[in-house]
Design a protein around this motif. Structure first.
Motif, PDB file in Angstrom:
ATOM      1  N   THR A 270       1.076  -1.337  -0.010  1.00 12.93           N
ATOM      2  CA  THR A 270      -0.431   0.399   0.042  1.00 12.93           C
ATOM      3  C   THR A 270       1.296   0.948   0.289  1.00 12.93           C
ATOM      4  O   THR A 270       0.626   2.397   0.486  1.00 12.93           O
ATOM      5  CB  THR A 270      -0.756   0.250   1.350  1.00 12.93           C
ATOM      6  N   ASP A 271       2.122   1.437  -0.584  1.00 18.29           N
ATOM      7  CA  ASP A 271       2.949   2.309  -1.006  1.00 18.29           C
ATOM      8  C   ASP A 271       3.329   3.088   0.973  1.00 18.29           C
ATOM      9  O   ASP A 271       3.169   2.504   1.798  1.00 18.29           O
ATOM     10  CB  ASP A 271       2.580   3.226  -1.429  1.00 18.29           C
ATOM     11  N   ASP A 272       3.213   4.146   0.391  1.00 18.42           N
ATOM     12  CA  ASP A 272       3.233   5.249   2.137  1.00 18.42           C
ATOM     13  C   ASP A 272       1.646   5.235   2.993  1.00 18.42           C
ATOM     14  O   ASP A 272       2.453   5.566   4.014  1.00 18.42           O
ATOM     15  CB  ASP A 272       4.003   6.350   1.269  1.00 18.42           C
ATOM     16  N   HIS A 273       1.237   4.566   2.494  1.00 19.27           N
ATOM     17  CA  HIS A 273      -0.268   4.851   3.218  1.00 19.27           C
ATOM     18  C   HIS A 273      -0.095   2.917   4.420  1.00 19.27           C
ATOM     19  O   HIS A 273       0.434   2.616   4.110  1.00 19.27           O
ATOM     20  CB  HIS A 273      -1.432   4.106   2.551  1.00 19.27           C
ATOM     21  N   TYR A 274      -1.148   2.796   5.266  1.00 16.97           N
ATOM     22  CA  TYR A 274      -1.259   2.093   5.996  1.00 16.97           C
ATOM     23  C   TYR A 274      -2.551   0.920   5.542  1.00 16.97           C
ATOM     24  O   TYR A 274      -3.552   1.873   5.664  1.00 16.97           O
ATOM     25  CB  TYR A 274      -0.954   1.878   7.593  1.00 16.97           C
ATOM     26  N   ALA A 275      -2.281  -0.033   5.877  1.00 20.13           N
ATOM     27  CA  ALA A 275      -3.931  -0.269   5.488  1.00 20.13           C
ATOM     28  C   ALA A 275      -3.677  -1.961   6.444  1.00 20.13           C
ATOM     29  O   ALA A 275      -3.557  -2.837   6.389  1.00 20.13           O
ATOM     30  CB  ALA A 275      -4.177  -0.932   4.022  1.00 20.13           C
ATOM     31  N   ALA A 276      -4.168  -1.844   7.269  1.00 21.43           N
ATOM     32  CA  ALA A 276      -4.634  -2.860   8.511  1.00 21.43           C
ATOM     33  C   ALA A 276      -5.286  -4.022   7.810  1.00 21.43           C
ATOM     34  O   ALA A 276      -4.725  -4.728   8.340  1.00 21.43           O
ATOM     35  CB  ALA A 276      -5.233  -2.136   9.697  1.00 21.43           C
ATOM     36  N   SER A 277      -6.075  -4.043   6.964  1.00 21.88           N
ATOM     37  CA  SER A 277      -6.598  -5.359   6.475  1.00 21.88           C
ATOM     38  C   SER A 277      -7.078  -5.089   5.361  1.00 21.88           C
ATOM     39  O   SER A 277      -7.779  -4.231   5.258  1.00 21.88           O
ATOM     40  CB  SER A 277      -7.659  -6.276   7.543  1.00 21.88           C
ATOM     41  N   LEU A 278      -7.517  -5.977   4.317  1.00 26.07           N
ATOM     42  CA  LEU A 278      -8.448  -5.841   3.077  1.00 26.07           C
ATOM     43  C   LEU A 278      -9.414  -7.134   2.891  1.00 26.07           C
ATOM     44  O   LEU A 278      -9.025  -7.922   3.599  1.00 26.07           O
ATOM     45  CB  LEU A 278      -7.262  -5.880   1.974  1.00 26.07           C
ATOM     46  N   LYS A 279     -10.465  -7.200   2.093  1.00 28.12           N
ATOM     47  CA  LYS A 279     -10.945  -8.148   2.114  1.00 28.12           C
ATOM     48  C   LYS A 279     -11.010  -7.816   0.590  1.00 28.12           C
ATOM     49  O   LYS A 279     -10.852  -7.546  -0.848  1.00 28.12           O
ATOM     50  CB  LYS A 279     -12.167  -7.845   2.568  1.00 28.12           C
ATOM     51  N   CYS A 289      -9.747  -6.341  -4.195  1.00 26.33           N
ATOM     52  CA  CYS A 289      -9.258  -6.119  -2.889  1.00 26.33           C
ATOM     53  C   CYS A 289      -9.391  -4.746  -1.958  1.00 26.33           C
ATOM     54  O   CYS A 289      -9.027  -3.409  -2.472  1.00 26.33           O
ATOM     55  CB  CYS A 289      -7.535  -6.653  -2.169  1.00 26.33           C
ATOM     56  N   ILE A 290     -10.384  -4.773  -0.900  1.00 30.49           N
ATOM     57  CA  ILE A 290     -10.965  -3.321  -0.864  1.00 30.49           C
ATOM     58  C   ILE A 290     -10.415  -3.033   0.957  1.00 30.49           C
ATOM     59  O   ILE A 290     -10.686  -4.090   2.142  1.00 30.49           O
ATOM     60  CB  ILE A 290     -12.605  -2.857  -1.145  1.00 30.49           C
ATOM     61  N   GLY A 291     -10.341  -2.246   1.485  1.00 34.88           N
ATOM     62  CA  GLY A 291     -10.208  -1.246   2.812  1.00 34.88           C
ATOM     63  C   GLY A 291     -10.406  -1.156   2.753  1.00 34.88           C
ATOM     64  O   GLY A 291      -9.865   0.574   2.183  1.00 34.88           O
ATOM     65  N   PHE A 292      -9.682  -0.190   4.411  1.00 36.01           N
ATOM     66  CA  PHE A 292      -9.867   1.831   4.883  1.00 36.01           C
ATOM     67  C   PHE A 292      -8.162   1.220   4.835  1.00 36.01           C
ATOM     68  O   PHE A 292      -7.130   0.599   5.462  1.00 36.01           O
ATOM     69  CB  PHE A 292     -10.224   1.190   6.421  1.00 36.01           C
TER      70      PHE A 292
END
Length: 514
Positions: A270-279, A289-292
């Motif tokens: 997720t590059d320079d972002h954080y994505a705690a989880s994906l579905k 794949c999608i998430g916050f």
């Protein structure tokens, strides 16, 4: 002039009444009693004649060891036609055999219960299908596969992690299911994965192995394709290379496509972002794949991340990081735009008729407080079920709308009367919730409701239309019900949602049809 004012007032009243008139048909079963207090709906299936088959699991309390299933056949008015109880009794001669039911799937008139057995005597782990016709409930057993128990990871093991033990996954069309079993391996993340169609024909027998220690591979989810021929396994992996990143999460995501003939993996981060989880979400011609995501850390979310991949080659076709909309920030915080959302838990991903994605989540967290008093020390745990987050994402990966429903519900234990069930029809999203008081609109087109309790719960439906506008309606007043309904455990069948109501041993089935 007076006539004009009256006409305008009448028109406004009519408009207001129409806005809250969400058409919902209410059907209730008779109130009944079970021997066991605790039960929940596991499966609802149309019987092909307007009625439904409902399967409920039950468990005894502290002083009762009962465990099993109720099979109930209802007509279109929820009048009981036939019922059967399957009790999962432990036989005296089977002291070294431990059984559990992973799930249930229907094949026409046949019910298949998937049983997972640990046989300490034979040192085997066995997966069986217990099959019966819905008209006679005469179950027969068929072995699906067998493993050496020294190779399988028990869910009660001291090395327990999120993917320990065994899990059953059913595809969206309920035409196929997968069983995944965690395999003991100190040096590699290893799973045995089996795929069957609903007639119990085996389609895949696959060993998934990743050359990384178990604790560094976080299992996200497994999906079965709509045609029942392909598996997709998504994992979050903490590699040495990812550790060296200066910005973003110190991990990478890996999506693996498994068929009967091959396995291929796509790595992305997720590059320079954080994505705690994906579905993952599997379409006919695309895979998402999608998430916050957040720009700070893993639990303060700032927007929605979106990845589109080719479902066959796994080539990454599109990557987007959509910040939450202005309206969402107003919904959540009013004028304070510097805050970020945290503690989000995925609830449901819905695909609309137009192949848009509706992503629903809840701000859920548990707080444990340690107290010292003159009488002694103790701990107090509180389960928080706070705001509902919903967003619609179009096929280009863009946010159509994102809304926040303000609520606050907390209880000293897990509470199925709190939280919500979500569904969709046409372009609209729907949420079924219990409230202590009526839902009310607040400034800037926001809505909120007060805390409910198992003793007083008014059941409401909230609608978000294609433009992202709210509407709502009270479906059942608390005073009309003999039992409160467990809105966290709604089961969807067609345009209907089924809930179980419960008060002690007294129970009732509720069907709400849009």
């Amino acid at each position: 002039m007076k006539k004009i004012i009256i006409c305008l007032a009448f028109a406004m009243l009519s408009l207001h009444s129409y806005a809250q008139e969400i058409p919902v048909k209410v059907t209730k079963s008779d109130v009944f009693k079970d021997e066991y207090k605790n039960s929940s709906i596991e499966l609802v299936e149309d019987d092909g004649n307007g009625g439904v088959i409902i399967i409920r699991s039950y468990a005894g309390g502290v002083f009762s060891s009962g465990l099993g299933y109720y099979f109930e056949h209802y007509d279109s008015n929820l009048k009981l036609i036939k019922e059967y109880e399957y009790e999962a009794k432990q036989k005296k001669e089977d002291k070294k055999i431990y059984r559990s039911i992973l799930g249930v799937i229907l094949n026409g008139q046949e019910i298949n219960m998937i049983e997972y057995v640990y046989d300490k005597k034979d040192k085997s782990t066995i997966c069986n299908a217990l099959t019966s016709n819905i008209n006679n409930f005469n179950f027969t057993s068929k072995e699906l596969f067998r493993l050496n128990s020294k190779d399988t990871e028990s869910g009660s093991s001291s090395r327990y992690d999120s993917d320990s033990g065994a899990q059953m996954i059913i595809n969206e069309d309920k035409s196929a299911f997968a069983i995944t079993v965690d395999i003991k391996d100190k040096n590699n993340e290893t799973h045995k994965i089996y795929l069957f169609d609903k007639a119990l024909n085996q389609k895949i027998d696959h060993t998934f192995k990743r050359d990384i220690k178990d604790k560094k591979f976080i299992y996200e989810n497994i999906d079965v394709s709509k045609d029942g021929n392909t598996l997709y396994l998504l994992g979050k992996v903490r590699t040495d290379e990812a550790k060296k990143k200066k910005d973003g999460g110190r991990y990478q995501y890996e999506l693996t496509r498994i068929t009967s003939t091959d396995e291929k993996t796509q790595v992305f981060d997720t590059d320079d972002h954080y994505a705690a989880s994906l579905k993952t979400i599997v379409f006919q011609d695309r895979l998402n794949c999608i998430g916050f995501y957040s720009d700070r850390n893993d639990n303060r979310f700032k927007g929605i991340s979106y990845f589109e991949l080719d479902p066959t080659t796994l080539a990454i076709k599109k990557t987007k990081f959509n910040p939450f909309t202005e309206q969402f920030i107003i919904d959540k915080y009013g004028k304070d735009k510097d805050k970020e959302l945290k503690n989000l838990r995925f609830k449901k991903l819905i695909i609309t008729a137009q192949n848009d994605i509706i992503l629903n989540a809840e701000e859920f967290y548990i707080v444990t407080t340690y107290m010292n008093t003159p009488q002694g020390s103790y701990t107090r745990t509180t389960y928080h079920y706070d705001d509902i987050v919903s967003a619609k994402i179009n096929s280009n990966g863009e946010i159509v709308w994102a809304r926040n429903i303000n609520k606050r519900q907390d209880w000293p234990s897990y509470n199925p009367y709190f939280s919500y069930t979500s569904t969709a029809k046409g372009n609209n999203a729907y949420f079924y919730i219990n409230t202590g008081e009526k839902v009310r609109k607040i400034r800037k087109d926001r809505i909120e409701f007060k805390e409910a309790s198992p003793k007083r719960s008014n059941l409401n439906v909230i609608q978000i239309n294609e433009n992202g506008d709210f509407d709502y309606r009270e479906v059942l007043d608390d005073e009309e019900n003999e039992v409160p309904f467990m809105v966290a455990y709604g089961e969807i069948s067609g345009d209907s949602v089924f809930f179980l109501g419960q008060k002690g041993k007294k129970k009732q089935i509720l069907k709400l049809t849009l």
